[in-house]
Design a protein around this motif. Structure first.
Motif, PDB file in Angstrom:
ATOM      1  N   VAL A  26       0.849  -1.208   0.000  1.00 39.87           N
ATOM      2  CA  VAL A  26       0.000   0.000   0.000  1.00 39.87           C
ATOM      3  C   VAL A  26       0.879   1.250   0.000  1.00 39.87           C
ATOM      4  O   VAL A  26       0.667   2.188  -0.769  1.00 39.87           O
ATOM      5  N   ARG A  27       1.897   1.232   0.835  1.00 41.08           N
ATOM      6  CA  ARG A  27       2.807   2.389   0.913  1.00 41.08           C
ATOM      7  C   ARG A  27       3.636   2.515  -0.366  1.00 41.08           C
ATOM      8  O   ARG A  27       3.844   3.630  -0.873  1.00 41.08           O
ATOM      9  N   ILE A  28       4.118   1.381  -0.892  1.00 45.35           N
ATOM     10  CA  ILE A  28       4.930   1.430  -2.125  1.00 45.35           C
ATOM     11  C   ILE A  28       4.115   2.031  -3.265  1.00 45.35           C
ATOM     12  O   ILE A  28       4.594   2.892  -4.005  1.00 45.35           O
ATOM     13  N   LEU A  29       2.854   1.591  -3.405  1.00 46.87           N
ATOM     14  CA  LEU A  29       2.028   2.091  -4.513  1.00 46.87           C
ATOM     15  C   LEU A  29       1.687   3.573  -4.312  1.00 46.87           C
ATOM     16  O   LEU A  29       1.690   4.346  -5.267  1.00 46.87           O
ATOM     17  N   ALA A  30       1.398   3.961  -3.077  1.00 45.84           N
ATOM     18  CA  ALA A  30       1.020   5.363  -2.827  1.00 45.84           C
ATOM     19  C   ALA A  30       2.217   6.294  -3.022  1.00 45.84           C
ATOM     20  O   ALA A  30       2.152   7.272  -3.775  1.00 45.84           O
ATOM     21  N   ASP A  31       3.327   5.984  -2.354  1.00 46.10           N
ATOM     22  CA  ASP A  31       4.492   6.869  -2.445  1.00 46.10           C
ATOM     23  C   ASP A  31       5.182   6.730  -3.805  1.00 46.10           C
ATOM     24  O   ASP A  31       5.687   7.710  -4.356  1.00 46.10           O
ATOM     25  N   GLY A  32       5.181   5.494  -4.341  1.00 44.76           N
ATOM     26  CA  GLY A  32       5.792   5.260  -5.656  1.00 44.76           C
ATOM     27  C   GLY A  32       5.044   5.990  -6.751  1.00 44.76           C
ATOM     28  O   GLY A  32       5.648   6.510  -7.696  1.00 44.76           O
ATOM     29  N   LYS A  33       3.729   6.056  -6.635  1.00 43.71           N
ATOM     30  CA  LYS A  33       2.936   6.789  -7.628  1.00 43.71           C
ATOM     31  C   LYS A  33       3.328   8.266  -7.648  1.00 43.71           C
ATOM     32  O   LYS A  33       3.437   8.882  -8.711  1.00 43.71           O
ATOM     33  N   ASN A  34       3.572   8.825  -6.472  1.00 38.39           N
ATOM     34  CA  ASN A  34       3.994  10.233  -6.414  1.00 38.39           C
ATOM     35  C   ASN A  34       5.354  10.427  -7.079  1.00 38.39           C
ATOM     36  O   ASN A  34       5.570  11.398  -7.805  1.00 38.39           O
ATOM     37  N   LEU A  35       6.273   9.483  -6.833  1.00 40.09           N
ATOM     38  CA  LEU A  35       7.603   9.587  -7.452  1.00 40.09           C
ATOM     39  C   LEU A  35       7.507   9.462  -8.971  1.00 40.09           C
ATOM     40  O   LEU A  35       8.132  10.222  -9.709  1.00 40.09           O
ATOM     41  N   LEU A  36       6.684   8.492  -9.440  1.00 43.38           N
ATOM     42  CA  LEU A  36       6.556   8.288 -10.889  1.00 43.38           C
ATOM     43  C   LEU A  36       5.858   9.487 -11.542  1.00 43.38           C
ATOM     44  O   LEU A  36       6.248   9.919 -12.633  1.00 43.38           O
ATOM     45  N   SER A  37       4.846  10.034 -10.871  1.00 41.08           N
ATOM     46  CA  SER A  37       4.157  11.225 -11.404  1.00 41.08           C
ATOM     47  C   SER A  37       5.142  12.371 -11.608  1.00 41.08           C
ATOM     48  O   SER A  37       5.096  13.076 -12.616  1.00 41.08           O
ATOM     49  N   ALA A  38       6.047  12.531 -10.629  1.00 43.80           N
ATOM     50  CA  ALA A  38       7.032  13.617 -10.735  1.00 43.80           C
ATOM     51  C   ALA A  38       8.014  13.345 -11.879  1.00 43.80           C
ATOM     52  O   ALA A  38       8.405  14.266 -12.596  1.00 43.80           O
ATOM     53  N   LEU A  39       8.388  12.074 -12.075  1.00 48.27           N
ATOM     54  CA  LEU A  39       9.344  11.743 -13.144  1.00 48.27           C
ATOM     55  C   LEU A  39       8.756  12.025 -14.523  1.00 48.27           C
ATOM     56  O   LEU A  39       9.425  12.590 -15.390  1.00 48.27           O
ATOM     57  N   ILE A  40       7.489  11.646 -14.732  1.00 48.58           N
ATOM     58  CA  ILE A  40       6.909  11.775 -16.080  1.00 48.58           C
ATOM     59  C   ILE A  40       6.372  13.179 -16.363  1.00 48.58           C
ATOM     60  O   ILE A  40       5.909  13.445 -17.462  1.00 48.58           O
ATOM     61  N   ARG A  41       6.428  14.040 -15.352  1.00 48.88           N
ATOM     62  CA  ARG A  41       5.997  15.423 -15.559  1.00 48.88           C
ATOM     63  C   ARG A  41       6.909  16.134 -16.565  1.00 48.88           C
ATOM     64  O   ARG A  41       6.506  17.079 -17.222  1.00 48.88           O
ATOM     65  N   HIS A  42       8.152  15.663 -16.673  1.00 45.89           N
ATOM     66  CA  HIS A  42       9.115  16.256 -17.616  1.00 45.89           C
ATOM     67  C   HIS A  42       9.460  15.209 -18.675  1.00 45.89           C
ATOM     68  O   HIS A  42       9.998  14.153 -18.344  1.00 45.89           O
ATOM     69  N   ASP A  43       9.168  15.523 -19.922  1.00 43.46           N
ATOM     70  CA  ASP A  43       9.501  14.604 -21.012  1.00 43.46           C
ATOM     71  C   ASP A  43      10.766  15.103 -21.706  1.00 43.46           C
ATOM     72  O   ASP A  43      10.743  15.487 -22.871  1.00 43.46           O
ATOM     73  N   ASP A  44      11.870  15.111 -20.946  1.00 38.64           N
ATOM     74  CA  ASP A  44      13.118  15.631 -21.523  1.00 38.64           C
ATOM     75  C   ASP A  44      14.329  14.793 -21.140  1.00 38.64           C
ATOM     76  O   ASP A  44      15.467  15.201 -21.340  1.00 38.64           O
ATOM     77  N   TRP A  45      14.092  13.626 -20.546  1.00 39.46           N
ATOM     78  CA  TRP A  45      15.229  12.890 -19.968  1.00 39.46           C
ATOM     79  C   TRP A  45      15.454  11.501 -20.582  1.00 39.46           C
ATOM     80  O   TRP A  45      16.526  10.931 -20.417  1.00 39.46           O
ATOM     81  N   LEU A  46      14.450  10.942 -21.267  1.00 45.52           N
ATOM     82  CA  LEU A  46      14.593   9.570 -21.765  1.00 45.52           C
ATOM     83  C   LEU A  46      15.518   9.567 -22.984  1.00 45.52           C
ATOM     84  O   LEU A  46      15.197  10.209 -23.990  1.00 45.52           O
ATOM     85  N   PRO A  47      16.667   8.867 -22.920  1.00 51.36           N
ATOM     86  CA  PRO A  47      17.572   8.867 -24.070  1.00 51.36           C
ATOM     87  C   PRO A  47      16.870   8.331 -25.321  1.00 51.36           C
ATOM     88  O   PRO A  47      16.038   7.416 -25.231  1.00 51.36           O
ATOM     89  N   GLU A  48      17.210   8.898 -26.471  1.00 46.04           N
ATOM     90  CA  GLU A  48      16.557   8.544 -27.742  1.00 46.04           C
ATOM     91  C   GLU A  48      16.558   7.038 -28.004  1.00 46.04           C
ATOM     92  O   GLU A  48      15.600   6.486 -28.530  1.00 46.04           O
ATOM     93  N   ALA A  49      17.662   6.384 -27.626  1.00 50.71           N
ATOM     94  CA  ALA A  49      17.796   4.940 -27.894  1.00 50.71           C
ATOM     95  C   ALA A  49      16.719   4.128 -27.173  1.00 50.71           C
ATOM     96  O   ALA A  49      16.400   3.004 -27.587  1.00 50.71           O
ATOM     97  N   PHE A  50      16.150   4.715 -26.107  1.00 50.18           N
ATOM     98  CA  PHE A  50      15.150   4.001 -25.304  1.00 50.18           C
ATOM     99  C   PHE A  50      13.739   4.548 -25.553  1.00 50.18           C
ATOM    100  O   PHE A  50      12.821   4.297 -24.783  1.00 50.18           O
ATOM    101  N   ALA A  51      13.623   5.298 -26.669  1.00 48.90           N
ATOM    102  CA  ALA A  51      12.332   5.900 -27.040  1.00 48.90           C
ATOM    103  C   ALA A  51      11.966   5.559 -28.472  1.00 48.90           C
ATOM    104  O   ALA A  51      11.114   6.224 -29.062  1.00 48.90           O
TER     105      ALA A  51
END
Ligand SMILES: [Fe+2]
Length: 197
Positions: A26-51
């Motif tokens: 429960v804690r992993i999903l709740a806190d992890g969702k916040n971390l993932l939301s923050a990561l995907i807020r910026h679409d400028d970091w995924l290297p081209e080779a992985f996109a």
């Protein structure tokens, strides 16, 4: 922020969460969702080779796997019209859309008939995060919701997902077959070259 720093910060924060939350899903999903939301807020970091999409099928690029295989991070890259089979995970997982949009369809096995029953579907826009696990619902099908462009989502799972034995399902019979997804990529991003930043 330099592009490698976003992924590195996410992995360091997620590692901290896993160390402190233990098996508290429960804690992993709740806190992890916040971390993932923050990561995907910026679409400028995924290297081209992985996109990079492929016309053959959706791509699954491993971005990181915890040394003890307690979690893994994967970029899913979908060309227009691409879709997963109906599948389960057997561990917790989260899907965060960073580019484009996805359609998520959920299923459950009807114990009486042993058939799959559709229990819902929803549109996941850019920035949206979906959660799965055997506790809250673990069988779904994910598709690129866009007819004319690539979508990219960042997924986190509670195991080395590409090496995990799980299942795909026949939509009509409910019959399940063993499934190991593997990964598209043979290399992972080098996020540890601080000096280059
Ligand atoms: Fe999935």
């Amino acid at each position: 922020m330099e592009s490698n720093a976003r992924l590195r910060d996410f992995i360091q924060s997620f590692s901290h969460l896993i160390e402190h939350a233990g098996n508290d899903e429960v804690r992993i999903l709740a806190d992890g969702k916040n971390l993932l939301s923050a990561l995907i807020r910026h679409d400028d970091w995924l290297p081209e080779a992985f996109a990079q999409p492929s016309v053959d099928r959706y791509q699954q690029y491993l971005l990181y796997c915890d040394p003890r295989e307690r979690f893994s991070v994967v970029s899913f890259v979908w060309a227009p019209g691409q879709t997963t089979p109906v599948h389960d995970h057997t561990v917790w997982g989260m899907v965060g859309v960073m580019r484009g949009a996805e359609r998520c369809e959920e299923f459950e096995l009807d114990p009486a008939t042993a058939r799959l029953r559709a229990i819902g579907s929803h549109h996941l826009p850019t920035g949206g995060v979906d959660l799965v696990s055997p506790r809250i619902g673990d069988i779904h099908k994910v598709s690129n919701a866009l007819k004319d462009s690539v979508s990219i989502s960042i997924h986190v799972y509670g195991a080395n997902i590409g090496a995990l034995k799980r299942h795909v399902y026949d939509l009509h019979t409910g019959q399940k077959k063993p499934f190991i997804s593997g990964y598209t990529s043979k290399v992972i991003p080098n996020i540890w070259d601080h000096d280059a930043e």
